[in-house]
Design an enzyme around this catalytic site. Structure first.
Site, mmCIF file in Angstrom:
data_model
loop_
_atom_site.group_PDB
_atom_site.id
_atom_site.type_symbol
_atom_site.label_atom_id
_atom_site.label_comp_id
_atom_site.label_asym_id
_atom_site.label_seq_id
_atom_site.Cartn_x
_atom_site.Cartn_y
_atom_site.Cartn_z
ATOM 1 N N CYS A 70 40.648 44.139 42.690
ATOM 2 C CA CYS A 70 42.148 44.356 41.827
ATOM 3 C C CYS A 70 43.069 43.533 42.678
ATOM 4 C CB CYS A 70 42.587 45.793 42.074
ATOM 5 S SG CYS A 70 41.717 46.951 41.160
ATOM 6 N N HIS A 86 49.863 46.844 42.605
ATOM 7 C CA HIS A 86 48.757 46.949 43.617
ATOM 8 C C HIS A 86 48.871 45.634 44.390
ATOM 9 C CE1 HIS A 86 44.451 48.487 44.270
ATOM 10 N NE2 HIS A 86 45.224 48.579 45.393
#
Length: 493
Positions: A79, A140
């Site tokens: 991610c 993120h």
């Protein structure tokens, strides 16, 4: 799937356009730009890319009306580094978001690290051109105030600051490791403020979609950029879905979540058509990396990257190459396929040109303007002389044209092909003709191995390698005293 939902998606046939000539005229005004970025969704998880278990009529429509990219890559199998690239147009190694000593390769809650505010993001490029910039979904790239989307060029942020599996319960199980005992309930943030603690993850896709539609409606009369990183299928073994989709697919929770993502996409496309702004809106649908897949690689219960090789979280082709559809009525030729290599790093340069802006010139930007590929111009070719596959700090593979070379390695923590104690010999695959990367042809093509090894050495000098800093790397940012994002710590009262 409910009959009404299916009918709405199939109704997209009414809007299907015939393929356009490759010399499509440039837009007369700044186009709206939407990026839908799924989480851990694999190459073979949707019908336009071969799924026979997940029903995706809205994405089928998008592919009929748009253009599939079958060699579209992210820059990491996980991610955080992947998201750093879509924001900055750079390899994560370039901007220091590939690894840090506290978290490893993926940021965890309360990390002191984040995307350096000194980097220029795609949102900042577009904001300079008069765009309203919004982000809805999973960030993120740092949960501390200096790193949040509103400090990185976004006028509006609604979503969670990290992955859906980084809950308080998981933190409690970790204890002192990664400061888990202090992880807060999974927060939903509005701009810089936590407005909900301990969110119901079953409602994330539905909630995000409603907010995305609202953002489009509110900004229909001005150019806007919507970055829509979905939370699903996400990082848990059993993804989440709302009541309308839970238990309705033929593929368990993974299929339920994908079919709701498909519905979500249909809602966006339908709203653009309803508002009459579809012909001035470019929509890109893709994923942040390949799916992790189940222990049984033939199972689809945790997604599939087939027919490509390997799992997500690695440097396998199935981790880096993601399903991608580009949609822009009367600009992007309908029902076509691009087989040239392109990447998420290309969005910043491409969007800069489409908006009338410029690519930053005071720093290295690794991406390229891929308007010719998107618009289907005749004989348009990939702009990449070389593309690099890193696992954190380690360069593991290089691609040029159809050739992907896994370089010899003495040590590695994880590898899609080498076993422990092996790795002394190069592996060369033609990833165009050998879709599953099954046939090592290094011995038959020593000249290609030599050429790609030379490219690998250029990457090491520029972007670094294990125990070898690169000459042109920049640093992530770090705060001294990180605090958990909670209702109390982010309150504006």
């Amino acid at each position: 799937m409910k009959p009404l939902i299916k009918l709405l998606c199939l109704a997209g046939l009414l809007f299907t356009l015939t393929p356009q000539a490759s010399s499509a005229a440039p837009p007369k005004k700044k186009p709206n730009l939407i990026v839908i970025f799924c989480d851990n969704l694999g190459y073979g998880d949707i019908e336009p890319f071969g799924s026979t278990v997940n029903r995706t009529p809205c994405l089928n429509r998008m592919a009929r009306e748009g253009r599939k990219f079958t060699h579209f890559c992210v820059t990491a199998g996980v991610c955080t580094p992947s998201r750093a690239s879509i924001m900055t147009g750079c390899y994560s190694q370039r901007v220091g978001m590939h690894w840090n000593p506290r978290d490893g390769q993926v940021l965890r809650p309360i990390s002191p690290y984040g995307l350096n505010p000194g980097e220029i993001t795609v949102a900042e490029v577009l904001k300079k051109q008069g765009y309203k910039t919004g982000m809805i979904g999973k960030w993120h790239l740092g949960d501390q105030p200096p790193f949040l989307p509103t400090k990185q060029g976004f006028d509006y942020f609604y979503g969670i600051p990290y992955s859906d599996d980084m809950t308080q319960a998981v933190g409690q199980r970790l204890g002192d490791r990664l400061d888990g005992k202090n992880w807060p309930p999974l927060p939903v943030m509005l701009n810089d403020t936590v407005i909900e603690a301990g969110v119901d993850r079953n409602l994330l896709t539905k909630d995000y979609t409603e907010k995305a539609v609202e953002f489009i409606e509110e900004n229909k009369d001005q150019p806007f950029f919507l970055y829509f990183p979905q939370a699903m299928p996400g990082s848990t073994s059993k993804p989440f879905a709302s009541d309308a989709f839970r238990g309705k697919s033929k593929n368990g929770p993974w299929g339920d979540s994908i079919e709701e993502l498909d519905w979500s996409t249909g809602q966006i496309l339908d709203k653009l058509v309803e508002l009459g702004i579809d012909k001035n809106t470019l929509v890109i649908w893709t994923s942040d990396n390949g799916s992790p897949m189940a222990r049984d690689m033939n199972s689809t219960e945790r997604g599939t990257n087939k027919p490509l090789n390997g799992r997500g979280y690695t440097t396998a082709e199935g981790a880096f190459r993601v399903p991608t559809i580009v949609w822009w009525p009367e600009m992007v030729p309908a029902g076509t396929v691009c087989e040239e290599l392109a990447t998420t790093m290309d969005l910043l340069p491409t969007f800069a040109r489409l908006s009338g802006g410029k690519v930053p010139t005071d720093r290295i930007i690794d991406g390229h303007d891929i308007r010719p590929l998107m618009l289907g111009e005749a004989d348009a070719k990939t702009p990449y002389d070389g593309f690099y596959y890193y696992a954190m700090e380690q360069l593991q593979a290089v691609r040029k044209g159809p050739w992907k070379l896994f370089v010899p390695l003495k040590e590695f923590s994880r590898h899609p092909h080498f076993k422990k104690g092996a790795g002394s010999q190069p592996l060369l695959f033609n990833v165009v003709t050998d879709t599953s990367s099954e046939h090592n042809v290094a011995d038959q093509h020593p000249e290609i191995v030599k050429e790609l090894m030379s490219l690998a050495e250029k990457a090491r000098a520029d972007l670094g390698d294990t125990n070898r800093p690169g000459a042109n790397q920049r640093s992530a940012a770090k705060v001294d005293h990180p605090v958990p994002p909670t209702l109390k710590t982010t309150s504006t009262k």
